[in-house]
Design a protein around this motif. Sequence first.
Motif, PDB file in Angstrom:
ATOM      1  N   ARG A 320      27.966  27.997  38.250  1.00 27.39           N
ATOM      2  CA  ARG A 320      27.821  28.904  39.390  1.00 27.39           C
ATOM      3  C   ARG A 320      26.334  29.091  39.662  1.00 27.39           C
ATOM      4  O   ARG A 320      25.516  29.122  38.739  1.00 27.39           O
ATOM      5  N   GLU A 344      30.890  39.745  47.140  1.00 27.25           N
ATOM      6  CA  GLU A 344      32.150  39.624  46.394  1.00 27.25           C
ATOM      7  C   GLU A 344      32.197  38.231  45.787  1.00 27.25           C
ATOM      8  O   GLU A 344      32.449  37.242  46.489  1.00 27.25           O
ATOM      9  N   ASP A 345      31.926  38.140  44.479  1.00 23.96           N
ATOM     10  CA  ASP A 345      31.866  36.837  43.827  1.00 23.96           C
ATOM     11  C   ASP A 345      33.244  36.439  43.312  1.00 23.96           C
ATOM     12  O   ASP A 345      34.157  37.267  43.188  1.00 23.96           O
ATOM     13  N   ALA A 346      33.373  35.168  42.983  1.00 22.63           N
ATOM     14  CA  ALA A 346      34.649  34.633  42.509  1.00 22.63           C
ATOM     15  C   ALA A 346      34.958  35.166  41.114  1.00 22.63           C
ATOM     16  O   ALA A 346      34.055  35.491  40.338  1.00 22.63           O
ATOM     17  N   PRO A 347      36.229  35.260  40.753  1.00 24.78           N
ATOM     18  CA  PRO A 347      36.593  35.737  39.419  1.00 24.78           C
ATOM     19  C   PRO A 347      36.214  34.735  38.335  1.00 24.78           C
ATOM     20  O   PRO A 347      35.994  33.543  38.610  1.00 24.78           O
ATOM     21  N   ARG A 414      37.278  44.856  36.609  1.00 25.79           N
ATOM     22  CA  ARG A 414      36.290  44.740  37.678  1.00 25.79           C
ATOM     23  C   ARG A 414      34.899  44.984  37.095  1.00 25.79           C
ATOM     24  O   ARG A 414      34.649  46.005  36.450  1.00 25.79           O
ATOM     25  N   PHE A 433      32.722  41.190  40.673  1.00 26.11           N
ATOM     26  CA  PHE A 433      33.597  40.066  40.331  1.00 26.11           C
ATOM     27  C   PHE A 433      34.645  40.578  39.345  1.00 26.11           C
ATOM     28  O   PHE A 433      34.461  41.592  38.691  1.00 26.11           O
ATOM     29  N   ASP A 434      35.735  39.848  39.263  1.00 23.16           N
ATOM     30  CA  ASP A 434      36.819  40.194  38.343  1.00 23.16           C
ATOM     31  C   ASP A 434      36.818  39.255  37.142  1.00 23.16           C
ATOM     32  O   ASP A 434      36.599  38.039  37.290  1.00 23.16           O
TER      33      ASP A 434
END
Length: 437
Positions: A320, A344-347, A414, A433-434
């Motif tokens: 990433r 809002e980033d990817a999990p 989260r 991100f999650d």
Amino acid sequence: MSEHAAPESAQPPWTAPTGVLQVVDLQAAEHHWEISPGVVVHGYAFNGQAPGPVIEASVGDTLLVRFTNLLPEPTTIHWHGLRVPAAMDGSELAGDPVPPGGHFQYRFDLPDAGTFWYHSHLNETVQLERGLYGAIVVRNPDDPPVDGERVLLFDDLKMNRRGQIAAPTPLLENMRGREGDVLLINGVREPTMQIPAGQIERWRLINTASARHLRLSLSGHRFHVIGTDGGLIPAPYAVDEVLMAPGDRFDLAVGPFTDGETVVLQALPYDRGAGRPRHRTLATLHVAPEDRASTTAGVDLGRFSRAILPLVEPGEAPTRTIRLGGRLTRRGVEGTVNDTPHFEDAPVHVGRLQVWDIVNETTMDHPFHLHGFFFQILSINGEPPPYPSWEDTVNVPARGRVRIAWLPDNRPGRWMYHCHILEHHAVGMMAHFDVVA
């Protein structure tokens, strides 16, 4: 490169709870404190102290903090560097803020020994400067003895003509970060300290300032880095100075000195890309005659060590890329991650190795802080760090690139990462991100 699993042994070991419950009552309230003789500042405090009380525990303990908010505004407590469950993180993602007059109980295990800190994570640009922060010391009973120990929290205050904390100047501070003109250690301006000759002390340093980077020196004396954000490093590392970005911690072995010496703890000039750096005196250390009654029979620095296995092989490709940026809009300054404020980033998945490139697209340094997890620094501008370590904060130089590796353990929820220049975080240089099972 796709994410893949890393060996469990490469993570910091998770110490099982010992069953020892440490209960701490914390109250946040308005407070006046004297930063120097006759200079009293109106601010906030935990338990009537600015900084708040040092919370002490042992690795494996469970900490229960019974928090009461007596402030005129909502707040939270973030446990900076502790590997807590997501619901206990104290960020705005973890739950509703604690309202004025409200209560909340934070409860979590302490798997790691080291130096950590707690602070407000709501309206941070105001609440931290007013005094809402404190240190956490989690001890390992196997650590070797030293002659003494100090916990030193660094901060700065921007003062107005009336000798009180100045009102914000949003456009300039949101761009550069807020630096004060009065530097404090443990809430006091230029304190005087004393150390007996011949002794070696462990200093636990925490930079709580909003934006100030501290290039610390001890009148040219060498000292040893023995630990960083995530605890001990593999072996003591001798240095003449250390650079502490906001949010950073170092554990140092300091001394011995000679009777009659005067040692000055100073901040050397450091250009972070935001103004004219200056040389500043932080504290004065007077060396007293040797106190044989309180001196150990020789401090063995070699015993300050632990194994840190690499998470990845050198040259591992990133999974990433995170680009830190900023821009001026009609609404004012915006901080961005990958061109987006409050990105809002990817999990990420539990147990799947993360290798992140953090790219600074601006002309000033940005300290990158990851909530809840430790990472290893693989390189800074292509060069490996001088020693392996576990970190939660790393300074990303202006126009620079830092590569880190980390492994999400089984604490789904989260989470966030952000620039720890508080004003940059507030205007959007952060991401959610999650962590998913």
